[in-house]
Design an enzyme around this catalytic site. Sequence first.
Site, PDB file in Angstrom:
ATOM      1  N   GLY A 115       3.364  -1.136  -0.038  1.00  0.00           N
ATOM      2  CA  GLY A 115       2.313  -1.953  -0.634  1.00  0.00           C
ATOM      3  C   GLY A 115       1.570  -1.130  -1.659  1.00  0.00           C
ATOM      4  N   PRO A 116       0.996   0.015  -1.246  1.00  0.00           N
ATOM      5  CG  PRO A 116      -0.398   1.492  -0.101  1.00  0.00           C
ATOM      6  CD  PRO A 116       0.693   0.487   0.118  1.00  0.00           C
ATOM      7  CG  LEU A 117       2.566  -1.042  -6.442  1.00  0.00           C
ATOM      8  CD1 LEU A 117       2.316  -1.620  -7.823  1.00  0.00           C
ATOM      9  CD2 LEU A 117       3.766  -1.708  -5.790  1.00  0.00           C
ATOM     10  CD  GLU A 412      -0.412  19.603  -4.943  1.00  0.00           C
ATOM     11  OE1 GLU A 412      -0.738  20.764  -5.228  1.00  0.00           O
ATOM     12  OE2 GLU A 412      -0.115  18.745  -5.804  1.00  0.00           O
ATOM     13  CG  HIS A 474      -8.814  26.254  -6.358  1.00  0.00           C
ATOM     14  ND1 HIS A 474      -9.023  25.815  -7.646  1.00  0.00           N
ATOM     15  CD2 HIS A 474      -7.483  26.539  -6.275  1.00  0.00           C
ATOM     16  CE1 HIS A 474      -7.882  25.853  -8.316  1.00  0.00           C
ATOM     17  NE2 HIS A 474      -6.932  26.281  -7.516  1.00  0.00           N
ATOM     18  NE  ARG A 521      -8.079  34.521  -0.459  1.00  0.00           N
ATOM     19  CZ  ARG A 521      -8.643  34.950  -1.567  1.00  0.00           C
ATOM     20  NH1 ARG A 521      -9.789  34.406  -1.977  1.00  0.00           N
ATOM     21  NH2 ARG A 521      -8.101  35.901  -2.285  1.00  0.00           N
TER      22      ARG A 521
END
Length: 682
Positions: A115-117, A412, A474, A521
């Site tokens: 649905g979400p193209l 991503e 970031h 990190r």
Amino acid sequence: MSSLETKCVNTIRMVSADQPSAANSGHPGAPMGCAPMAHVLWGEVMNYSSKDPAWINRDRFVLSNGHACALQYTMLHLTGYKVTKENLSKFRRLGSITPGHPESFVTDGVEVCTGPLGQGISNAVGLAIAERNLAAEFNQPDYDIFDHYTYVICGDGCLQEGVSAEACSLGGHLGLGRLIVLYDDNDITIDGRTELSFTEDVNKRFEAYGWHTQTVSDVSGSLDDLRTAIANAKAVTDKPSIIKIKTAIGFGSKLEGHQSAHGAPLKPDDLAATKKKFGFPESENFFVPDDVQEFFTKAAAASDAKRQAWEELFGKYTAAFPEKAGEISRRFAGKLPEGLVDKLPTFEFGKDKEMATRKYSQMCLSEIGPNMPELIGGSADLTPSNLTNYKEVTDFQKDTPEGRYIRFGVREHGMVAICNGMFAHGGLRPYCATFLVFTGYCLGAIRLSALSKFGVIFVMTHDSIGLGEDGPTHQPVETLATLRSLPNLMVWRPADLNETSAAYQMALERSETPSVIACSRSGVAALELATREKACKGAYAVMEDASPDLIIISTGSEVGPSMKAAASLKEGGLKVRVVSMPCQEVFMEQPESYRLELLPGTVPTLSVEASAVYGWQHMSHDQIGMVEFGRSGSGKDVFAFFGFTPENIATQGKALVEFYKKAGTVPDLYLRPPTSNVLREH
């Protein structure tokens, strides 16, 4: 087309058009245009079984333009799946098995939620990867246990969405020859003709991706060119294929070729006139001529016969290769390897070295990976930072499909959508990784993981302002709060190795819930009282006092400074309990007695997390968190700048106690009306 072919295609059109009319809502145009493709796929090409929809070697079909779902429901009805005319008549109604867009957990025969193209075609890349990986591992001479295809119908919108570009680029690189996309090229978007915004040469783009491309200029008069194109695509084994097929939206109706056919039911007079044009009863809904039903019944039976032949083959395979057959059965049953979670590492306080939780995550993967052969995944070009590889794991590439480490590249969004496809396929357990801040790029696909009940594991490192010098571009601030707001998603922010192991254990055991494991990190402090068992409750005391004056709740790298703050406050006479809460969602599932014992709500409570404060107000009276973007500087300096130091935590904690002492009462955090927001069965 023969007269029967024409009747079959037009039946698909009208049964599909009847559904939006019954609901007074929906999209008739694309199903009417795509009906010839559906007829060829279900009537001649695909291997499927309405008697056993979960047959593991079935061809996978993805309707990427999910708004056209009436088309898929029509085909499921015609080929004997549990989609009746009554179900079709309840299209888009509450509780029906024919929802407004395909939902994999609602309707047999639907592989993924679309649905979400762009998501569906991207999922299809994952489905195709899964087939190649399983074939490489399990197929033997004369025993092609996995040799199915993935077929996709997509539209212009799917190809405009960036996620499809990411996934299809990788699919071309990997040479996924059993992925075949039928592109519904109808020249229409919601705004009007595609010439308004989409004039690229799609086939040239896909050629650049490394795909095999073809064009079929007409499917209204003959299906032979379409059949030939699909046969050609199947013959190209080293490239995925896309077939650009010229269609007309709303074919046969007064709105044929116009954007008005896209998103609203046909007017009653238009619907009746179109039925009359095709030779069908004007006033009868969901009409299927006997010879059309006979055709699809025979097609479904012929396809199911292939399943039965495969079952016989698998029986012989089981006799010849019992261990491999047992492994296939275990994986597709969703069972973990015996004793797997017992292999997760444990931190010994006073002995083991303090490290960043991303390194603890790698330690977990290093124990799981060699002992869980269905684990497959990788990173969005951040392997040295995410630390998602481990010793002896090899790359999944075109020439090494047996590998289990995927180099997703800087993709991503596509990465997560591909993992959704791999999970949907079955037999594999995908994980993937990037920096936590970049979940913003892939949130749409993570949302579908949660909705679809796909237990994908997301390893998201560099989880706070503590990443330091890269600066606010970031440094995730809003990200944890955003993720925690998603239903059916566990968000873990572990503070040490034992908590990291707990996160992996829960992620592995809960196969219907995806998990985000947010890792630091920089190094984190050792926690003497931490155990995996305690952390699996979502929250527990890492510094205890039976009757505290103050409770500090913290997560991840802020637990260490919180404990130091508590120690200094205790020296000043305050009794302090420190609670580590690696997972809010799991904590809220615990019995009320446990939750109230740990966090009674009537003791001054301070939350400490280097992230947005949203969501912490219902557990704490005051919060040390982020209400602005971060800064560029060393992690230590940035933490100090925003107050995440033992000294400031102690100061704020003492001030909170004194405030309520002066006020004479501590407001009960849980003294509020019973919530009406209860979880309902789907």
